[in-house]
Design a protein around this motif. Structure first.
Motif, PDB file in Angstrom:
ATOM      1  N   PHE A   1       0.812  -1.218   0.000  1.00 59.83           N
ATOM      2  CA  PHE A   1       0.000   0.000   0.000  1.00 59.83           C
ATOM      3  C   PHE A   1       0.851   1.276   0.000  1.00 59.83           C
ATOM      4  CE2 PHE A   1      -2.956  -3.199   1.518  1.00 59.83           C
ATOM      5  CZ  PHE A   1      -4.151  -2.840   0.904  1.00 59.83           C
ATOM      6  N   GLY A   2       2.168   1.108  -0.188  1.00 65.61           N
ATOM      7  CA  GLY A   2       3.048   2.267  -0.156  1.00 65.61           C
ATOM      8  C   GLY A   2       3.454   2.755  -1.536  1.00 65.61           C
ATOM      9  N   GLY A   3       2.672   2.376  -2.551  1.00 67.41           N
ATOM     10  CA  GLY A   3       2.985   2.806  -3.905  1.00 67.41           C
ATOM     11  C   GLY A   3       3.832   1.817  -4.687  1.00 67.41           C
ATOM     12  N   GLU A   4       4.252   0.705  -4.052  1.00 66.93           N
ATOM     13  CA  GLU A   4       5.045  -0.293  -4.753  1.00 66.93           C
ATOM     14  C   GLU A   4       4.267  -0.848  -5.950  1.00 66.93           C
ATOM     15  OE1 GLU A   4       5.432  -1.263  -0.244  1.00 66.93           O
ATOM     16  OE2 GLU A   4       3.952  -0.409  -1.617  1.00 66.93           O
ATOM     17  N   LEU A   5       4.932  -0.864  -7.097  1.00 66.44           N
ATOM     18  CA  LEU A   5       4.335  -1.389  -8.338  1.00 66.44           C
ATOM     19  C   LEU A   5       2.954  -0.790  -8.569  1.00 66.44           C
ATOM     20  CD1 LEU A   5       5.478  -5.121  -8.239  1.00 66.44           C
ATOM     21  CD2 LEU A   5       6.690  -3.100  -9.059  1.00 66.44           C
ATOM     22  N   MET A   6       2.810   0.484  -8.250  1.00 68.49           N
ATOM     23  CA  MET A   6       1.564   1.232  -8.460  1.00 68.49           C
ATOM     24  C   MET A   6       0.369   0.576  -7.762  1.00 68.49           C
ATOM     25  SD  MET A   6       2.147   2.411 -12.435  1.00 68.49           S
ATOM     26  CE  MET A   6       0.895   3.709 -12.366  1.00 68.49           C
ATOM     27  N   GLY A   7       0.631  -0.058  -6.624  1.00 62.67           N
ATOM     28  CA  GLY A   7      -0.437  -0.658  -5.830  1.00 62.67           C
ATOM     29  C   GLY A   7      -0.936  -1.992  -6.334  1.00 62.67           C
ATOM     30  N   CYS A   8      -0.250  -2.555  -7.332  1.00 62.40           N
ATOM     31  CA  CYS A   8      -0.755  -3.791  -7.952  1.00 62.40           C
ATOM     32  C   CYS A   8      -0.624  -5.022  -7.064  1.00 62.40           C
ATOM     33  CB  CYS A   8      -0.042  -4.042  -9.279  1.00 62.40           C
ATOM     34  SG  CYS A   8      -0.536  -2.900 -10.593  1.00 62.40           S
ATOM     35  N   MET A   9       0.159  -4.943  -5.985  1.00 60.90           N
ATOM     36  CA  MET A   9       0.257  -6.101  -5.091  1.00 60.90           C
ATOM     37  C   MET A   9      -0.183  -5.731  -3.666  1.00 60.90           C
ATOM     38  SD  MET A   9       4.377  -6.566  -4.676  1.00 60.90           S
ATOM     39  CE  MET A   9       5.432  -5.249  -4.054  1.00 60.90           C
ATOM     40  N   SER A  10      -1.120  -4.817  -3.554  1.00 66.20           N
ATOM     41  CA  SER A  10      -1.654  -4.460  -2.239  1.00 66.20           C
ATOM     42  C   SER A  10      -2.578  -5.560  -1.741  1.00 66.20           C
ATOM     43  CB  SER A  10      -2.393  -3.119  -2.313  1.00 66.20           C
ATOM     44  OG  SER A  10      -3.343  -3.103  -3.350  1.00 66.20           O
ATOM     45  N   ARG A  11      -2.350  -6.022  -0.517  1.00 63.35           N
ATOM     46  CA  ARG A  11      -3.153  -7.097   0.048  1.00 63.35           C
ATOM     47  C   ARG A  11      -3.045  -7.091   1.561  1.00 63.35           C
ATOM     48  NH1 ARG A  11       2.368  -7.729  -1.253  1.00 63.35           N
ATOM     49  NH2 ARG A  11       3.220  -9.674  -0.414  1.00 63.35           N
ATOM     50  N   GLU A  12      -3.966  -7.815   2.206  1.00 68.11           N
ATOM     51  CA  GLU A  12      -3.953  -7.964   3.658  1.00 68.11           C
ATOM     52  C   GLU A  12      -3.576  -9.399   3.993  1.00 68.11           C
ATOM     53  OE1 GLU A  12      -7.060  -6.311   6.586  1.00 68.11           O
ATOM     54  OE2 GLU A  12      -7.579  -8.443   6.406  1.00 68.11           O
ATOM     55  N   ILE A  13      -2.617  -9.546   4.890  1.00 68.04           N
ATOM     56  CA  ILE A  13      -2.137 -10.874   5.274  1.00 68.04           C
ATOM     57  C   ILE A  13      -2.455 -11.118   6.739  1.00 68.04           C
ATOM     58  CG2 ILE A  13      -0.148 -12.407   5.421  1.00 68.04           C
ATOM     59  CD1 ILE A  13       1.239 -10.528   3.380  1.00 68.04           C
ATOM     60  N   LYS A  14      -3.202 -12.173   7.015  1.00 70.30           N
ATOM     61  CA  LYS A  14      -3.464 -12.603   8.394  1.00 70.30           C
ATOM     62  C   LYS A  14      -2.631 -13.847   8.667  1.00 70.30           C
ATOM     63  CE  LYS A  14      -8.308 -11.080   8.830  1.00 70.30           C
ATOM     64  NZ  LYS A  14      -8.679 -10.702   7.438  1.00 70.30           N
ATOM     65  N   THR A  15      -1.971 -13.882   9.808  1.00 70.69           N
ATOM     66  CA  THR A  15      -1.275 -15.084  10.254  1.00 70.69           C
ATOM     67  C   THR A  15      -1.873 -15.486  11.590  1.00 70.69           C
ATOM     68  OG1 THR A  15       0.779 -14.363   9.180  1.00 70.69           O
ATOM     69  CG2 THR A  15       0.944 -16.125  10.814  1.00 70.69           C
ATOM     70  N   PHE A  16      -2.461 -16.668  11.637  1.00 72.30           N
ATOM     71  CA  PHE A  16      -3.038 -17.155  12.892  1.00 72.30           C
ATOM     72  C   PHE A  16      -1.922 -17.710  13.769  1.00 72.30           C
ATOM     73  CE2 PHE A  16      -6.362 -17.883   9.599  1.00 72.30           C
ATOM     74  CZ  PHE A  16      -7.111 -16.769   9.918  1.00 72.30           C
ATOM     75  N   PHE A  17      -1.138 -18.612  13.219  1.00 71.77           N
ATOM     76  CA  PHE A  17      -0.034 -19.168  14.003  1.00 71.77           C
ATOM     77  C   PHE A  17       1.097 -19.583  13.073  1.00 71.77           C
ATOM     78  CE2 PHE A  17      -3.031 -22.595  13.127  1.00 71.77           C
ATOM     79  CZ  PHE A  17      -2.231 -23.620  12.664  1.00 71.77           C
ATOM     80  N   ASP A  18       2.311 -19.444  13.577  1.00 73.46           N
ATOM     81  CA  ASP A  18       3.513 -19.847  12.848  1.00 73.46           C
ATOM     82  C   ASP A  18       4.582 -20.208  13.872  1.00 73.46           C
ATOM     83  OD1 ASP A  18       4.361 -17.394  13.796  1.00 73.46           O
ATOM     84  OD2 ASP A  18       4.478 -16.426  11.829  1.00 73.46           O
ATOM     85  N   LEU A  19       5.816 -20.286  13.415  1.00 67.60           N
ATOM     86  CA  LEU A  19       6.898 -20.707  14.306  1.00 67.60           C
ATOM     87  C   LEU A  19       7.088 -19.737  15.466  1.00 67.60           C
ATOM     88  CD1 LEU A  19       9.043 -22.987  14.471  1.00 67.60           C
ATOM     89  CD2 LEU A  19      10.618 -21.438  13.283  1.00 67.60           C
ATOM     90  N   ASP A  20       6.782 -18.456  15.257  1.00 68.43           N
ATOM     91  CA  ASP A  20       6.992 -17.457  16.302  1.00 68.43           C
ATOM     92  C   ASP A  20       6.033 -17.613  17.475  1.00 68.43           C
ATOM     93  OD1 ASP A  20       9.102 -16.281  14.987  1.00 68.43           O
ATOM     94  OD2 ASP A  20       7.873 -14.741  14.017  1.00 68.43           O
ATOM     95  N   ASN A  21       4.732 -17.735  17.175  1.00 64.42           N
ATOM     96  CA  ASN A  21       3.773 -17.764  18.283  1.00 64.42           C
ATOM     97  C   ASN A  21       3.255 -19.156  18.614  1.00 64.42           C
ATOM     98  OD1 ASN A  21       2.100 -18.148  16.086  1.00 64.42           O
ATOM     99  ND2 ASN A  21       0.552 -16.656  16.721  1.00 64.42           N
TER     100      ASN A  21
END
Length: 273
Positions: free
Chosen positions: A136-156
């Motif tokens: 959402f910061g203007g990278e590639l004119m916004g063509c890869m703007s998305r929301e990522i949710k992580t429920f659980f991974d190695l960290d938590n």
């Protein structure tokens, strides 16, 4: 890489997409997912029980209204859809009896794998879900703007042998982009805000059309995807850690497209008039 859509076969109750004991979706060249993956469809008043002495399980509410019960605990979860509402996901260790009771039509994603080390179940409620907004910061004119949710991974959840999250892919945008890969096989389970919604996935030199309730298995190689204009796409992404090589936010970019990360990557794009 394999892609499957079982809409024509779906029935009330548990619908298996991957049964690791029968077909782990591997090949002679590639390892399989090492996971069970399925879609649970329920109507008001239905009850579903999961209990396995050797497997841990993650149960993610895509949409609907259900009650989760385990070890004397109870959580009421309501999520009209996965596009405008936050998620509930229960991660339970082997031997845990989990009971799901539906209060309305509900659809849930289920992912399980062998993990014979017991642990206390964790409910990831909306206030505990890790959320990132990328592109959402203007990278590639916004063509890869998305929301990522992580429920659980190695960290938590270092006690788990799995990883699970969701990506909200905006209409006409890309995700899992620039193309990347990691040694661990990955499963994508797709949802669209309209039943006729569609997109395209790229993996291992192949292109596949993604649709509502489709499931892709990526055993190796670079992958990325996009949603058609006008259709929002939400997909669960699940990974099983490899023994001695867990997925630790592992991302290996395709060197052919690594230049897209440069600050001046937009400069070559023909300006609008």
């Amino acid at each position: 890489m394999a892609y499957m859509n079982k809409n024509a076969e779906l029935k009330n109750g548990y619908n298996a997409y991957i049964d690791s004991s029968v077909d782990d979706m591997g090949t002679q060249m590639d390892m399989g997912t090492q996971m069970d993956v399925g879609l649970l469809l329920m109507e008001a008043g239905d009850t579903y029980v999961y209990e396995d002495a050797k497997k841990e399980v993650a149960i993610l509410l895509f949409s609907g209204s259900v009650t989760y019960e385990w070890d004397g605990k109870k959580v009421e979860a309501d999520r009209p859809d996965c596009f405008h509402h936050d998620a509930y996901c229960l991660l339970a260790g082997c031997g845990t009896k989990v009971t799901i009771t539906a209060k309305a039509h509900s659809e849930l994603y289920i992912q399980a794998t062998v993990n014979e080390t017991p642990y206390e179940a964790v409910m990831y409620t909306p206030d505990k879900v890790q959320v990132e907004h990328k592109g959402f910061g203007g990278e590639l004119m916004g063509c890869m703007s998305r929301e990522i949710k992580t429920f659980f991974d190695l960290d938590n959840a270092p006690f788990s042998k799995m990883v699970l999250g969701e990506v909200l892919n905006l209409p006409g945008k890309w995700s899992s982009y620039p193309p990347h890969h990691h040694p661990q096989p990955e499963v994508y389970f797709y949802r669209f805000d309209y039943p006729d919604g569609f997109g395209a996935g790229f993996a291992n030199g192949e292109i596949f059309k993604t649709q509502h309730n489709g499931c892709a298995v990526i055993n190796h190689g670079f992958h990325s995807q996009t949603a058609a204009p006008g259709y929002a796409m939400c997909y669960a992404w699940g990974i099983r850690h490899l023994e001695g090589d867990p997925w630790d936010k592992t991302r290996i970019d395709d060197p052919e497209h690594a230049w897209l990360w440069k600050a001046d990557a937009n400069d070559h794009i023909y300006p609008n008039h």
